[in-house]
Design a protein around this motif. Structure first.
Motif, short mmCIF file in Angstrom:
data_model
loop_
_atom_site.label_atom_id
_atom_site.label_comp_id
_atom_site.label_asym_id
_atom_site.label_seq_id
_atom_site.Cartn_x
_atom_site.Cartn_y
_atom_site.Cartn_z
N ARG A 151 -11.30 -4.20 10.46
CA ARG A 151 -10.71 -3.83 9.19
C ARG A 151 -11.37 -2.57 8.62
N ARG A 152 -12.68 -2.51 8.68
CA ARG A 152 -13.39 -1.34 8.16
C ARG A 152 -13.05 -0.07 8.94
N ALA A 153 -12.82 -0.21 10.24
CA ALA A 153 -12.55 0.96 11.08
C ALA A 153 -11.10 1.42 10.98
N ALA A 154 -10.15 0.47 10.94
CA ALA A 154 -8.72 0.83 11.03
C ALA A 154 -8.03 0.91 9.68
N ALA A 155 -8.63 0.37 8.62
CA ALA A 155 -8.06 0.40 7.27
C ALA A 155 -6.65 -0.19 7.20
N PRO A 156 -6.43 -1.42 7.68
CA PRO A 156 -5.09 -2.01 7.63
C PRO A 156 -4.60 -2.27 6.22
N ASP A 157 -5.50 -2.28 5.23
CA ASP A 157 -5.05 -2.51 3.85
C ASP A 157 -4.20 -1.36 3.32
N LEU A 158 -4.15 -0.25 4.07
CA LEU A 158 -3.30 0.89 3.70
C LEU A 158 -1.98 0.89 4.48
N LEU A 159 -1.67 -0.22 5.14
CA LEU A 159 -0.49 -0.25 5.99
C LEU A 159 0.79 0.01 5.21
N HIS A 160 0.89 -0.48 3.99
CA HIS A 160 2.10 -0.25 3.19
C HIS A 160 2.31 1.23 2.92
N LEU A 161 1.21 1.97 2.72
CA LEU A 161 1.32 3.41 2.50
C LEU A 161 1.80 4.12 3.76
N TYR A 162 1.25 3.73 4.90
CA TYR A 162 1.68 4.30 6.18
C TYR A 162 3.18 4.06 6.40
N VAL A 163 3.61 2.82 6.22
CA VAL A 163 5.02 2.47 6.47
C VAL A 163 5.92 3.23 5.51
N ALA B 42 11.27 1.25 0.46
CA ALA B 42 11.31 0.51 -0.80
C ALA B 42 10.50 -0.78 -0.70
N LEU B 43 10.61 -1.47 0.43
CA LEU B 43 9.83 -2.69 0.62
C LEU B 43 8.34 -2.38 0.63
N ALA B 44 7.96 -1.31 1.32
CA ALA B 44 6.54 -0.95 1.38
C ALA B 44 6.00 -0.62 0.00
N SER B 45 6.83 -0.04 -0.86
CA SER B 45 6.38 0.28 -2.21
C SER B 45 6.09 -0.99 -3.01
N ARG B 46 6.64 -2.12 -2.56
CA ARG B 46 6.37 -3.42 -3.20
C ARG B 46 5.32 -4.22 -2.42
N GLY B 47 4.69 -3.59 -1.43
CA GLY B 47 3.66 -4.27 -0.66
C GLY B 47 4.20 -5.11 0.48
N MET B 48 5.48 -4.97 0.80
CA MET B 48 6.09 -5.74 1.88
C MET B 48 6.25 -4.85 3.12
N VAL B 49 5.53 -5.18 4.18
CA VAL B 49 5.58 -4.41 5.41
C VAL B 49 6.50 -5.12 6.39
#
Length: 252
Positions: free
Chosen positions: A136-148, A190-197
């Protein structure tokens, strides 16, 4: 259906899952992935589990399957050291030192997207090993919604430009197809903007309903659904060249 209800239906719980997985792989962190991570599963869903560990005792190029209760567990093994070297960090999307043009943004494979989705949803069954946290620290998956969201917006714009260029009569089906893909990309953004990946296209509508982007009870939605059904319906003539061409074109 809620994932915990499905676990009860399949006659197992977290403790049984941990015992089964650790018997196959040894100590590892275990996270729920796939449709179950978003409570979108059904009685026929796969039980996708992402297992993070330092060294895998078995070949990990494809999921392992083990029985538990009345279902099969699919174990997606992630050797953290190797995965860190293969997965681009999403942190480059937000850190000041990495002012990257869009064509140099991270690009995830479908497998990497599903792996990060499991950590993004954070449905951990066992975390004591610490391997998942290292990844998690290396790949930063918590930013996945921004990427999508960014990738989906870029795709939508590109497809919209294609639609504008496809003006010839013989290109109308290509234009219609590009329009459909553009709408799908816009919905993903639109889904990613709501945190849905959305790692799976069949989840778009259930997720949109969950965050109230779609109201299936509205007259507009019902008219649109009926229009789509008429558009995609097979032609009346069961045979013939024209019928075959139309059926092929409609089978997006």
């Amino acid at each position: 259906m809620l994932t915990e209800q499905l676990f009860e239906q399949w006659n197992f719980d977290h403790e049984m899952i941990v015992g089964k997985v650790h018997a196959v792989l040894g100590p590892c962190d275990i996270f729920i992935g796939g449709s179950l991570a978003d409570d979108l599963g059904t009685s026929g869903s796969d039980v996708d589990l992402y297992c993070f560990l330092e060294d895998a005792p078995v070949d990990v190029r494809r999921p392992l399957v083990t029985e538990c209760g009345d279902a099969s567990l699919e174990l997606h093994v992630v050797e953290v050291a190797a995965a860190i070297g293969q997965t681009e960090s999403l942190a480059s999307l937000v850190v000041d030192a990495a002012d990257l043009p869009p064509h140099q943004w991270p690009l995830l494979s479908p497998q990497e997207l599903r792996r990060l989705h499991a950590l993004y949803r954070d449905r951990g069954i066992y975390r004591a090993v610490g391997a998942a946290e290292s990844f998690r620290r290396a790949a930063a998956p918590d930013l996945l919604h921004l990427y999508v969201a960014l990738r989906a917006l870029l795709t939508c714009v590109s497809l919209a430009e294609d639609v504008g260029a496809l003006v010839a009569s013989e290109e109308r089906w290509s234009a219609l197809y590009c329009s459909r893909l553009a709408v799908e990309s816009a919905l993903d953004a639109a889904l990613a903007s709501r945190g849905m990946v959305n790692p799976n296209s069949k989840w778009r509508v259930p997720l949109a309903q969950r965050v109230q982007l779609v109201d299936p009870g509205s007259p507009t939605w019902r008219r649109s659904s009926a229009a789509c059904s008429r558009t995609l319906a097979p032609p009346a003539r069961p045979c013939g060249a024209a019928s075959t061409r139309r059926r092929t074109a409609c089978a997006w």
